[in-house]
Design a protein around this motif. Structure first.
Motif, short mmCIF file in Angstrom:
data_model
loop_
_atom_site.label_atom_id
_atom_site.label_comp_id
_atom_site.label_asym_id
_atom_site.label_seq_id
_atom_site.Cartn_x
_atom_site.Cartn_y
_atom_site.Cartn_z
N UNK A 39 0.80 -1.08 0.11
CA UNK A 39 -0.10 -0.14 -0.09
C UNK A 39 0.82 1.16 -0.06
N UNK A 42 2.10 1.78 -3.56
CA UNK A 42 0.93 2.13 -4.21
C UNK A 42 0.80 3.52 -4.10
N UNK A 43 0.79 4.21 -2.83
CA UNK A 43 0.61 5.51 -2.58
C UNK A 43 1.80 6.42 -3.02
N UNK A 46 1.42 6.18 -6.94
CA UNK A 46 0.20 7.40 -7.31
C UNK A 46 0.77 8.93 -7.30
N UNK A 126 -2.08 6.18 -15.27
CA UNK A 126 -3.03 7.36 -15.09
C UNK A 126 -3.29 7.96 -16.54
N UNK A 127 -4.32 8.39 -16.74
CA UNK A 127 -4.70 8.74 -17.96
C UNK A 127 -5.78 9.78 -18.09
N UNK A 128 -5.56 10.80 -19.09
CA UNK A 128 -6.84 11.71 -19.31
C UNK A 128 -6.51 12.37 -20.55
N UNK B 33 -4.05 -0.83 2.40
CA UNK B 33 -4.26 -1.21 1.11
C UNK B 33 -5.56 -0.51 0.51
N UNK B 36 -5.00 3.15 0.00
CA UNK B 36 -4.05 3.29 -1.53
C UNK B 36 -4.82 3.03 -2.56
N UNK B 37 -5.55 1.66 -2.61
CA UNK B 37 -6.39 1.83 -3.78
C UNK B 37 -7.46 2.76 -4.22
N UNK B 39 -7.65 5.80 -3.04
CA UNK B 39 -6.88 6.90 -3.66
C UNK B 39 -6.46 6.90 -5.17
N UNK B 40 -5.92 5.73 -5.43
CA UNK B 40 -5.56 5.38 -6.90
C UNK B 40 -6.80 5.61 -7.85
N UNK B 43 -8.33 9.12 -7.87
CA UNK B 43 -7.56 9.75 -8.98
C UNK B 43 -7.82 9.33 -10.57
N UNK B 44 -8.05 8.33 -10.83
CA UNK B 44 -8.26 7.92 -12.00
C UNK B 44 -9.64 8.19 -12.52
N UNK B 46 -11.09 11.02 -11.29
CA UNK B 46 -10.98 12.34 -11.34
C UNK B 46 -10.64 12.67 -13.03
N UNK B 47 -9.34 11.96 -13.37
CA UNK B 47 -8.86 12.35 -14.57
C UNK B 47 -9.52 11.79 -15.71
#
Lengths: 132, 648
Positions: A39, A42-43, A46, A126-128, B33, B36-37, B39-40, B43-44, B46-47
């Motif tokens: 985690x 991942x943080x 990110x 990540x994509x936009x 976990x 974190x997931x 947040x990821x 964010x995805x 949002x994008x």
């Protein structure tokens, strides 16, 4: 007062049960710590990806580039300051490498994808879509 | 309790504690976990929502009436999706209903309330989705590129400024509130994004805002002089989207309004309306724009003369203005000059003109230490400097010293012999009393020519006189009507000025009149109402103070533009330029490099070769770029990310 100890069978049985329990608990503990580490990775990944995406957006780098790809694992040479620093690597818990792909969709839209790689087999994307 | 029982209980307790500890660690790990997931994926999402906004802009760019929306549309790599739906034609729009109001000239309703979507604007509400997580983005979208970002001067590339440079800003032409105004370069990397260099001792760079550039190079901003001040000097700043005005399309849209044939030489007067000319045009004479006339040229434009008046110059090509210029953009669009390529401004060097005038005069008995004209010129400069500094340091009219200001005004404008104790910096004592006891008026008599340049200078000096002469003086001299004790006559002149009916030929000096009325009669309700006093203090007098600032001797003959000066390529100015509005060099690569007066600029570059002044006026650009807002590329004007669980 009678002082009576444990029989050998009792001790062996207790040791066996205890060993199984301890091993199970250790396995669970290790699994939990791994999850915790994962985690954190991942943080961090990110955060690295978000930072790069925001810097690309803030500088409107997508606009003049058309279609480009920059792979920080190689690393490719930056052009006209793109991708913006810090690039291509960032050292946190691991070394996080990034790849940026910019693809022009039409005259006003650009697809921007940021991949973050770390620890050999781990990655996230990540994509936009940005407009000029 | 037996020992065996005790051991059993003890072991069970220890085991339970260990299990609980490990369980807690496991739960914490799982939570981490999950976090974190979460947040990821948030964010995805949002994008993905932002991608939806961009894609909706793409759709609206092709069809401004588009209302089909998106239903779980996948992002290009297919990992996320976004949805957008437009409000039904009837009924109240819900929190997830977008509103397309791009084609309407009036405001529309949205979930934010009645009339919450401005004319020619769309409210896009996009829900992004990734792995079950959602985020919602709201964006207001309109045409005309971005709004200006409070920059009086902005360019996509290098900006080079020389000599005296002043940058400031106000909320409006009639308001009293200064606002920060900056200079910004979008140069992404490398040195000399912004360079200022003094040309003469005493030259100054003054920025009432921020000097900023995107480049993070250590030499990105170079200030080659010691006499400068700015609120902030910052490199490595975010890219600012400059207005993206499609000048070629705007020009083409006027093709149905051809102008009358232009003469081979001589003055050209365009009165109101649009005047379209196809192909390159060379105008050998002065151009006069009247009543908001627009000179539109589909090709390069070269004007070998002055450009003056209220209107706009719109050029699908390079615009070369070789005379002194004074263009006042009309009050709906606030556009002075638009060029699809580059703009060259020669302007007129008023300082050099007056300096030459002063130096050309032979020495005389009355001026043993130099020519009289030179000393008059020195008087003018020092008095204008004093006025400007005094007004800068005394922004509140309540603190003004009427007597001290009269003494300086008397050097710069006409008045009775008793008006002010003239403070001269020179030894001149033999000037006639009236009307030429003032140094600027006396200097004006040295201008004997009748050409456009001479007339231009006379006109500028006359304007100084109109503003600064005594309240009892008209252009013809003393006015008995203004001498009466009844100051309601002065008030009536002031009201005519406010309503735009002030005639400088038959009325007294407006600044002296206004400040005298305010300082001496603000509490006399038979002359001024409380509202009129407040209007004088907060609006009219500060506005006049700014006009005096504009009349600085060093810019007497400068090119002046009120409104937006916009080039898709670069801008070259070799003499003094004043812009009341904003100057933008957008940096369209298609414009190509441009050379004028020996200076080559790339698209987005600005070269101001002599002193310049940029005053950003906020309300000119508050709704996009005036009436041009619905033209040009659609862009996001403002946006926000809804908080998860936000109650609407």
């Amino acid at each position: 007062m009678t002082r009576r100890g444990f029989s050998l069978a009792e001790v062996l049985f207790a040791l066996a049960v205890g060993a199984v329990a301890v091993l199970t608990l250790i396995a669970v503990l290790i699994g939990g710590l791994r999850l915790l580490a994962k985690s954190q990775e991942t943080s961090e990944a990110t955060s690295v990806g978000r930072e790069l995406m925001e810097r690309i957006r803030a500088r409107n780098y997508a606009h003049p580039l058309g279609t480009e790809e920059f792979d920080g694992r190689v690393p490719d040479a930056a052009v006209d300051g793109f991708p913006p620093a810090p690039y291509p690597r960032k050292q946190l818990k691991f070394i996080y490498s990034t790849r940026v792909r910019v693809r022009q969709l039409d005259s006003v839209r650009w697809h921007v994808a940021v991949d973050v790689f770390w620890n050999q087999n781990s990655s996230l994307q990540l994509e936009t879509v940005l407009t000029r | 309790m037996s020992r065996r029982a005790f051991v059993l209980v003890f072991q069970l307790l220890v085991t339970a504690v260990v299990v609980m500890l490990i369980g807690a660690i496991l739960l914490h790990s799982r939570y981490q976990v999950f976090s974190a997931q979460s947040d990821l994926h948030t964010l995805r999402a949002q994008y993905a929502a932002e991608a939806g906004v961009s894609n909706a802009i793409g759709k609206l760019s092709g069809d401004t009436s588009w209302t089909a929306g998106f239903q779980r549309e996948a992002t290009p790599d297919g990992r996320c999706s976004y949805s957008l739906r437009f409000a039904p034609a009837s009924g109240t729009p819900g929190p997830l209903d977008s509103v397309n109001n791009l084609e309407s000239p009036s405001a529309a309703d949205s979930y934010l309330g009645p009339g919450s979507v401005p004319p020619h604007t769309a409210l896009l509400i996009v829900e992004g989705r990734a792995n079950g997580y959602t985020r919602v983005v709201e964006a207001f979208v309109a045409g005309g590129g971005d709004w200006l970002h409070g920059d009086a001067l902005a360019g996509a590339d290098k900006l080079r400024l020389q000599g005296n440079v002043y940058v400031d800003g106000y909320d409006s032409l009639r308001g009293a509130q200064p606002v920060p105004a900056g200079v910004h370069s979008n140069l992404r990397s490398g040195a000399e994004a912004i360079v200022w260099q003094d040309l003469y001792a005493g030259d100054r760079l003054s920025v009432a805002g921020k000097l900023s550039t995107v480049s993070d190079d250590a030499g990105a901003i170079r200030l080659l002089g010691t006499n400068w001040n700015a609120d902030e000097v910052q490199r490595d700043q975010p890219y600012k989207r400059l207005p993206d005005i499609d000048v070629a399309s705007i020009t083409a849209s006027y093709a149905g309004s051809p102008g009358a044939p232009l003469p081979a030489s001589g003055p050209v007067t365009l009165n109101g309306g649009n005047h379209y000319y196809s192909g390159a045009q060379v105008i050998n004479g002065d151009v006069r724009l009247q009543n908001g006339a627009r000179l539109i040229v589909a090709g390069d434009l070269q004007i070998n003369g002055s450009v003056k008046g209220e209107g706009a110059v719109i050029v699908d090509g390079n615009a070369q203005l070789y005379g002194d210029s004074e263009v006042v953009g009309d009050k709906t669009s606030y556009v002075s000059v638009l060029s699809s390529r580059s703009v060259s401004i020669s302007g007129f060097n008023g300082t050099a003109f007056l300096q030459t005038l002063a130096e050309a005069e032979p020495a005389s008995a009355s001026s043993p230490r130099g020519t009289e004209a030179a000393e008059l010129w020195q008087d003018v400069q020092s008095s204008m400097d004093w006025m400007q500094n005094y007004l800068d340091t005394h922004p509140d009219p309540l603190t003004w010293d009427d007597t001290a200001m009269d003494s300086r005004s008397a050097v710069l404008a006409s008045g009775p012999p008793t008006w002010g104790t003239i403070v001269r910096t020179t030894h001149l004592t033999n000037l006639p009393n009236t009307p030429l006891r003032n140094s600027l008026g006396a200097l004006a008599t040295r201008i004997v020519g009748t050409g456009p340049t001479d007339n231009f200078m006379r006109d500028r000096i006359q304007r100084v006189d109109d503003l600064l002469r005594a309240a009892t003086f008209t252009r013809s001299g003393q006015d008995p009507a203004m001498m009466t004790p009844d100051k309601s006559i002065w008030r009536d002149v002031l009201l005519r000025y406010v309503s735009g009916n002030y005639d400088p030929n038959t009325s007294g000096g407006i600044f002296d009149l206004a400040q005298s009325l305010f300082l001496n009669h603000r509490n006399d309700t038979s002359v001024l109402s409380a509202a009129q006093s407040l209007m004088l203090q907060n609006q009219l007098l500060p506005e006049m103070a700014r006009q005096i600032d504009q009349f600085n001797y060093n810019r007497l003959g400068a090119a002046q533009f009120r409104g937006l000066v916009y080039a898709r390529g670069g801008v070259v100015a070799v003499n003094e330029v004043t812009v009341l509005g904003s100057l933008v060099a957008a940096g369209d690569p298609a414009a190509g490099p441009y050379t004028s007066h020996g200076v080559t600029v790339a698209p987005g570059q600005v070269h101001m070769g002599n002193s310049s002044r940029f005053t950003y006026v906020k309300d000119m650009f508050e709704n996009g770029i005036g009436s041009l807002a619905q033209l040009g590329v659609l862009g996001v004007k403002s946006w926000r990310l809804r908080e998860p669980g936000e109650i609407l």
